[in-house]
Design a protein around this motif. Structure first.
Motif, PDB file in Angstrom:
ATOM      1  N   ARG A   1      -3.002   8.699  -3.434  1.00 24.87           N
ATOM      2  CA  ARG A   1      -2.301   7.535  -2.990  1.00 24.87           C
ATOM      3  C   ARG A   1      -2.957   7.043  -1.660  1.00 24.87           C
ATOM      4  O   ARG A   1      -2.909   5.551  -1.976  1.00 24.87           O
ATOM      5  N   ARG A   2      -3.596   7.415  -1.004  1.00 28.81           N
ATOM      6  CA  ARG A   2      -4.014   7.058   0.311  1.00 28.81           C
ATOM      7  C   ARG A   2      -5.477   6.733   0.108  1.00 28.81           C
ATOM      8  O   ARG A   2      -6.291   5.526   0.400  1.00 28.81           O
TER       9      ARG A   2
ATOM     10  N   TRP B   1      -6.944   3.673  -1.625  1.00 33.06           N
ATOM     11  CA  TRP B   1      -6.961   2.064  -0.995  1.00 33.06           C
ATOM     12  C   TRP B   1      -8.200   2.424  -0.058  1.00 33.06           C
ATOM     13  O   TRP B   1      -8.995   1.297  -0.064  1.00 33.06           O
TER      14      TRP B   1
ATOM     15  N   SER C   1      -6.371  -4.018   6.484  1.00 37.06           N
ATOM     16  CA  SER C   1      -5.878  -3.147   5.260  1.00 37.06           C
ATOM     17  C   SER C   1      -6.246  -1.754   5.407  1.00 37.06           C
ATOM     18  O   SER C   1      -5.544  -0.647   5.079  1.00 37.06           O
ATOM     19  N   GLN C   2      -7.612  -1.494   5.574  1.00 36.99           N
ATOM     20  CA  GLN C   2      -8.217  -0.390   5.727  1.00 36.99           C
ATOM     21  C   GLN C   2      -7.654   0.740   6.810  1.00 36.99           C
ATOM     22  O   GLN C   2      -7.063   1.712   6.484  1.00 36.99           O
TER      23      GLN C   2
ATOM     24  N   THR D   1      -0.209   2.952  -6.120  1.00 35.74           N
ATOM     25  CA  THR D   1      -1.214   3.936  -6.188  1.00 35.74           C
ATOM     26  C   THR D   1      -2.309   3.653  -7.136  1.00 35.74           C
ATOM     27  O   THR D   1      -2.120   3.441  -8.123  1.00 35.74           O
ATOM     28  N   LEU D   2      -3.565   3.456  -6.549  1.00 40.67           N
ATOM     29  CA  LEU D   2      -4.748   3.337  -7.396  1.00 40.67           C
ATOM     30  C   LEU D   2      -5.151   4.412  -8.292  1.00 40.67           C
ATOM     31  O   LEU D   2      -4.769   5.620  -7.972  1.00 40.67           O
TER      32      LEU D   2
ATOM     33  N   ALA E   1     -11.307  -0.420  -0.242  1.00 38.48           N
ATOM     34  CA  ALA E   1     -11.518  -1.207   1.110  1.00 38.48           C
ATOM     35  C   ALA E   1     -12.746  -1.074   1.977  1.00 38.48           C
ATOM     36  O   ALA E   1     -13.464  -2.088   2.287  1.00 38.48           O
TER      37      ALA E   1
ATOM     38  N   MET F   1       0.685  -1.199   0.115  1.00 43.09           N
ATOM     39  CA  MET F   1       0.004  -0.083   0.129  1.00 43.09           C
ATOM     40  C   MET F   1       0.808   1.526   0.006  1.00 43.09           C
ATOM     41  O   MET F   1       0.265   2.295  -0.453  1.00 43.09           O
TER      42      MET F   1
ATOM     43  N   VAL G   1      -4.090   2.095   5.710  1.00 52.06           N
ATOM     44  CA  VAL G   1      -3.904   3.162   4.884  1.00 52.06           C
ATOM     45  C   VAL G   1      -4.791   4.447   5.822  1.00 52.06           C
ATOM     46  O   VAL G   1      -4.170   5.615   5.430  1.00 52.06           O
TER      47      VAL G   1
END
Length: 417
Positions: free
Chosen positions: A78-79, A82, A122-123, A72-73, A86, A68, A126
């Motif tokens: 960047r953050r 994600w 995961s959440q 970068t989606l 999530a 993560m 980030v």
């Protein structure tokens, strides 16, 4: 006092309330609330015990945090990209749980619950990284406090409120309602601002895995810093591990304990956390760590007073209120301190590493407490628990000197130069 609380009005801090809520919501839904559902469905107690393993992703999240940091989606930055992904997947996971049956298909429920905890961990990775990236130096304490408040409110909703609703609705409908709330967190993600400082992400996965560790451990006294992180809230953890058994042993009913230790405890923790965040914005992280360390230690003695007095409602209410108020202040300062240690290129990985060490104390500190109570008795146990705060206090001059300059700029904290 109003001036101290003004920091909570800006968008960077305010949006963390909703993100903190999203962070806390899945925990009980895969833990205590799910256990209640399984108990009602007459699932074998041995199976319910095994289900505690679905919480493992929360302790192992540092293993995939570098992914993560590295990638970068293609939406929301960047953050936030994600976080948004999530939240959507978590809502779908909770819907999946709502259509499952712990009695007839326990292993399917286990798989879905494990999936939800993985997504939740995961959440968390980030959201923690985003918080450290987006906040200005003077907002770290307020941001930490706001996140904790949102998290605690989510625990109340997914724990106590979910159980109350289950008396009037089916478990399936309860989990669907929780899924809707989870999806609602997306509005806070969309409304949250991007960090002002543009940070270049690691160029490779190898760099994302290796560089956070190299950067951290090249820092002066890095290993000792991890020890300090483990020890700062040791006294608080020792006392907290025995609060519920202590109150019941004093003769208070389960309703008394629920109303005081849970409801009042939640309210005073929120007040303490918000007050702590405001104080940090004025005094700085280091001085706040000093003040709150002594307050946390002293608050344990209120339970000594209760143990000596016996079943006394005013003293019980006062002890619970003081302990949670001081604990909330200490938590706000400590989270802000750990955020100040992170390199923004690797916030997800480094913060996950630091919180993993902090979690060790919470898990391990409770192990000897039962033996201590049997040997010492309740009054002496809580008196001795104050000594648990001493190692952290003794390390404060080394890692949080009272007369320090702003923490983010100190060479000892930011690494070698």
């Amino acid at each position: 006092m109003i001036e101290w609380l003004r920091v909570y009005g800006n968008r960077r801090v305010l949006m963390l309330l909703g993100l903190g809520f999203s962070s806390g919501l899945p925990l009980a839904l895969t833990g205590s609330t799910l256990q209640a559902w399984m108990t009602v469905e007459k699932v074998d107690l041995r199976v319910i015990g095994i289900f505690s393993l679905v919480g493992l992703p929360y302790t192992l999240k540092v293993l995939w945090a570098p992914v993560m940091d590295r990638f970068t989606l293609p939406f929301l930055g960047r953050r936030r990209g994600w976080i948004g992904l999530a939240q959507v997947l978590l809502a779908l996971g909770l819907v999946g749980l709502s259509f499952s049956s712990p009695a007839s298909k326990p292993w399917l429920v286990a798989f879905l619950a494990l999936t939800v905890t993985f997504l939740s961990a995961s959440q968390d990775i980030v959201i923690d990284a985003y918080r450290a990236d987006v906040l200005r130096e003077g907002e770290l304490g307020a941001g930490a406090a706001t996140t904790v408040v949102g998290y605690r409110l989510a625990l109340l909703v997914s724990g106590a409120l979910a159980l109350i609703l289950s008396d009037h609705l089916s478990w399936s409908h309860v989990y669907i309602l929780m899924a809707v709330l989870m999806g609602g967190g997306l509005f806070f993600t969309l409304g949250a601002p991007e960090p002002e400082e543009k940070v270049v992400a690691p160029r490779s996965l190898r760099e994302a895995v290796w560089e956070p560790l190299v950067t951290y451990f090249h820092r002066s006294r890095a290993v000792e810093m991890l020890l300090f992180i483990m020890l700062y809230k040791l006294g608080d953890a020792i006392a907290g591990a025995m609060t519920t058994p202590f109150l019941l042993d004093m003769g208070f009913s389960r309703t008394d304990v629920g109303m005081a230790n849970k409801a009042l405890g939640l309210i005073t923790t929120i007040v303490g956390t918000l007050a702590g965040g405001g104080i940090i914005s004025k005094l700085g992280i280091h001085r706040s760590l000093w003040i709150f360390a002594f307050l946390q230690a002293g608050s344990n003695l209120t339970f000594t007073a209760l143990a000596v007095a016996g079943k006394n409602y005013p003293i019980m209410v006062g002890a619970v209120a003081v302990e949670n108020l001081c604990g909330g202040m200490g938590t706000a300062a400590f989270i802000a301190f750990m955020m100040s240690l992170c390199d923004k290129r690797f916030t997800a990985t480094q913060y996950a590493l630091l919180t993993s060490f902090m979690a060790v104390t919470r898990v391990v500190a409770g192990v000897p407490t039962g033996f201590m109570v049997n040997s010492l008795g309740w009054p002496m146990f809580y008196a001795v628990s104050v000594l648990g705060a001493l190692p952290g206090i003794l390390l404060l001059p080394r890692f949080a000197p009272w007369r320090s300059v702003p923490e983010r700029k100190e060479p000892a904290l930011q690494g070698t130069r």
